[in-house]
Design an enzyme around this catalytic site. Structure first.
Site, PDB file in Angstrom:
ATOM      1  N   ASP A  13       0.456   1.619   4.683  1.00 41.06           N
ATOM      2  CA  ASP A  13      -0.930   1.696   5.037  1.00 41.06           C
ATOM      3  C   ASP A  13      -1.248   0.827   6.577  1.00 41.06           C
ATOM      4  O   ASP A  13      -2.430   0.351   6.811  1.00 41.06           O
ATOM      5  CB  ASP A  13      -1.987   1.200   4.071  1.00 41.06           C
ATOM      6  N   GLY A  15      -1.227   2.536   9.062  1.00 40.33           N
ATOM      7  CA  GLY A  15      -1.800   3.425  10.105  1.00 40.33           C
ATOM      8  C   GLY A  15      -0.857   4.362  10.916  1.00 40.33           C
ATOM      9  O   GLY A  15      -1.217   4.976  11.749  1.00 40.33           O
ATOM     10  N   HIS A  43      -2.620   9.383   3.879  1.00 37.90           N
ATOM     11  CA  HIS A  43      -3.241   8.745   5.079  1.00 37.90           C
ATOM     12  C   HIS A  43      -4.118   9.657   5.532  1.00 37.90           C
ATOM     13  O   HIS A  43      -4.074  11.064   5.264  1.00 37.90           O
ATOM     14  CB  HIS A  43      -2.344   8.435   6.192  1.00 37.90           C
ATOM     15  N   THR A 308      -5.573   5.862  -4.291  1.00 42.89           N
ATOM     16  CA  THR A 308      -6.206   5.338  -5.504  1.00 42.89           C
ATOM     17  C   THR A 308      -7.608   4.752  -5.502  1.00 42.89           C
ATOM     18  O   THR A 308      -8.460   4.305  -6.194  1.00 42.89           O
ATOM     19  CB  THR A 308      -5.324   4.172  -6.059  1.00 42.89           C
TER      20      THR A 308
HETATM   21  P1  IMP Z   1       4.263   3.545  -7.110  1.00 47.19           P
HETATM   22  O1  IMP Z   1       4.959   3.959  -5.934  1.00 47.19           O
HETATM   23  O2  IMP Z   1       2.828   4.386  -7.436  1.00 47.19           O
HETATM   24  O3  IMP Z   1       5.208   3.464  -8.087  1.00 47.19           O
HETATM   25  O4  IMP Z   1       3.731   1.935  -6.868  1.00 47.19           O
HETATM   26  C1  IMP Z   1       4.588   0.862  -6.635  1.00 47.19           C
HETATM   27  C2  IMP Z   1       4.010   0.052  -5.768  1.00 47.19           C
HETATM   28  O5  IMP Z   1       3.908   0.421  -4.367  1.00 47.19           O
HETATM   29  C3  IMP Z   1       2.400  -0.353  -5.907  1.00 47.19           C
HETATM   30  O6  IMP Z   1       2.505  -1.840  -5.495  1.00 47.19           O
HETATM   31  C4  IMP Z   1       1.710   0.495  -5.104  1.00 47.19           C
HETATM   32  O7  IMP Z   1       0.592   0.135  -4.900  1.00 47.19           O
HETATM   33  C5  IMP Z   1       2.314   0.608  -3.975  1.00 47.19           C
HETATM   34  N1  IMP Z   1       2.507   1.765  -3.130  1.00 47.19           N
HETATM   35  C6  IMP Z   1       2.863   2.789  -3.469  1.00 47.19           C
HETATM   36  N2  IMP Z   1       2.798   4.171  -2.407  1.00 47.19           N
HETATM   37  C7  IMP Z   1       1.897   3.152  -1.471  1.00 47.19           C
HETATM   38  C8  IMP Z   1       1.510   3.783  -0.294  1.00 47.19           C
HETATM   39  O8  IMP Z   1       1.614   5.027   0.326  1.00 47.19           O
HETATM   40  N3  IMP Z   1       0.818   2.637   0.472  1.00 47.19           N
HETATM   41  C9  IMP Z   1       0.662   1.227  -0.027  1.00 47.19           C
HETATM   42  N4  IMP Z   1       0.997   1.206  -1.099  1.00 47.19           N
HETATM   43  C10 IMP Z   1       1.821   1.901  -1.967  1.00 47.19           C
END
Ligand code: IMP
Length: 415
Positions: A13, A15, A43, A308
């Protein structure tokens, strides 16, 4: 430049989509690549009145004439991919399907993986990772257990595809007690069959694709390969912050592995960060602000997850840790985004070390007025230049990009 990796140095995140969009312009780029993760990434690209949240396709998909590579390191949810292709078509007058180069080794992520993800998170209770619920961990677990289904399956007959899906559904039931209802299973199978129709012809032998592409680049007949990293270094499966991480190697090395590119071909790494830190999900965050201050910065920066919709936690930039990541990732150019969000702050702290586990801050004076939309380094107020220059000096990486707003054009590019 020839092979450029864009690497988020924080928790995602930062950017990087803006940098990816710039570097993936057809004047510069011939192949725009996603090589890891799945729909957990996201993004937002904003071009005038046109806005899109991309979760699977790399930014080059918004341009005609750029190859869109989805590499073997990914776990791909087919309905998300097909929807995204449709949305790009409708909003950006280009058809990403025409340019898609799909690795046969890219894994398919099903609805069942999302169900397992949610179930495991619930079972962990207070120890939950705070995943995006996109099924990422379970899809990579099936891959590691060597029972996953890959895109190459789309070459099989519908009967073999259905049979393969049935085996997976049985595995989710036997191993996790997750039972899909008939409607969900029927939807998964329908999408598989539709994907066979639409995507089978887009499967490529990636070794030959890269060999050809690299040869063309060497002869000056093709433009750069741009790898668009997903998530960020701090979320990598091997990062210090385990278990509060994602399930893939979200590093430059992971990107090359996930693309299947020869590692020695890499020429540049653009490391991205924001002028402050954010994190979604659970796990430690050294510089996290108090709830009130965090809410203020979150509102100013629009810091809500594009996948999300969750509120992001906010804090001052941990520059000391950023320097470690920049070293580890072999960063050759720095991109600092969203400094304009700090326009109204009279003081901007940057964490440059710790004492007894607490951050030590170097505090920079804010600037008067706004840097929003600036496109030339010379136009920045002295205070902003000093802050950015300090970031470059501290991380020992030349500062190349400075983001000054959400619009694609709001970017300073230094020579
Ligand atoms: P997962 O990748 O959905 O299994 O999540 C594992 C961790 O990575 C959690 O803390 C998520 O919020 C974080 N996370 C996964 N993808 C992203 C992303 O694209 N941006 C920021 N956080 C992410």
């Amino acid at each position: 430049m020839a092979v450029i990796a864009i690497q988020d140095l924080r928790w995602g995140d930062t950017g990087k989509g803006k940098i990816s969009e710039y570097l993936s312009h057809p004047d510069l780029c011939g192949s725009s690549v996603r090589s890891g993760g799945g729909g957990n990434a996201g993004h937002v690209v904003q071009r005038g009145t046109r806005k899109i949240a991309l979760h699977l396709l790399p930014a080059g998909c918004l341009h005609e004439g750029v190859d869109i590579v989805l590499g073997r390191g990914m776990v791909t949810h087919l309905p998300t991919l097909l929807n995204e292709i449709g949305e790009v078509r409708a909003k950006f007058d280009t058809d990403p399907l025409k340019y898609l180069i799909l690795s046969p080794e890219n894994h398919i992520l099903f609805h069942g993986h999302k169900e397992v993800d949610r179930m495991l998170e619930k079972r962990k209770g207070n120890d939950a990772v705070g995943t995006t619920g996109s099924g990422i961990g379970p899809a990579y677990a099936d891959k590691a257990n060597r029972i996953g289904m890959r895109m190459e399956s789309l070459r099989h007959s519908p009967a073999v595809l259905k049979d393969g899906y049935g085996k997976l559904a049985k595995h989710w039931k036997d191993s996790y007690g997750v039972h899909l209802d008939d409607r969900q299973a029927a939807e998964d199978i329908d999408t598989l069959l539709l994907s066979k129709e639409l995507l089978e012809g887009r499967l490529h032998d990636m070794t030959e694709y890269w060999r050809r592409t690299l040869m063309q680049i060497a002869k000056g007949k093709k433009r750069d390969i741009v790898l668009e990293g997903a998530q960020g270094s701090l979320l990598s499966i091997d990062a210090e912050g385990y278990p509060y991480v994602t399930s893939s190697a979200t590093t430059v090395a992971g990107q090359l592995q996930g693309a299947g590119l020869p590692t020695r071909e890499l020429t540049d790494v653009v490391g991205t960060l924001k002028a402050y830190d954010t994190r979604v999900g659970n796990g430690p965050m050294l510089t996290e602000l108090s709830p009130e201050e965090s809410a203020k910065l979150r509102d100013l920066g629009g810091e809500r997850g594009s996948t999300t919709g969750r509120n992001r936690r906010t804090g001052w930039l941990d520059l000391k840790d950023t320097e470690r990541r920049a070293f580890e990732e072999g960063v050759t150019q720095l991109a600092v985004l969203k400094g304009d969000i700090l326009d109204s702050y009279s003081e901007i702290p940057l964490s440059i070390g710790t004492t007894n586990g607490k951050p030590d801050y170097a505090t920079f004076p804010g600037w008067s007025g706004s840097i929003r939309g600036m496109r030339r380094w010379e136009d920045l107020p002295k205070e902003a230049k000093d802050m950015y220059q300090f970031m470059g000096d501290f991380t020992k990486v030349p500062l190349r990009f400075i983001g000054t707003g959400p619009e694609s054009s709001e970017l300073i590019v230094r020579a």
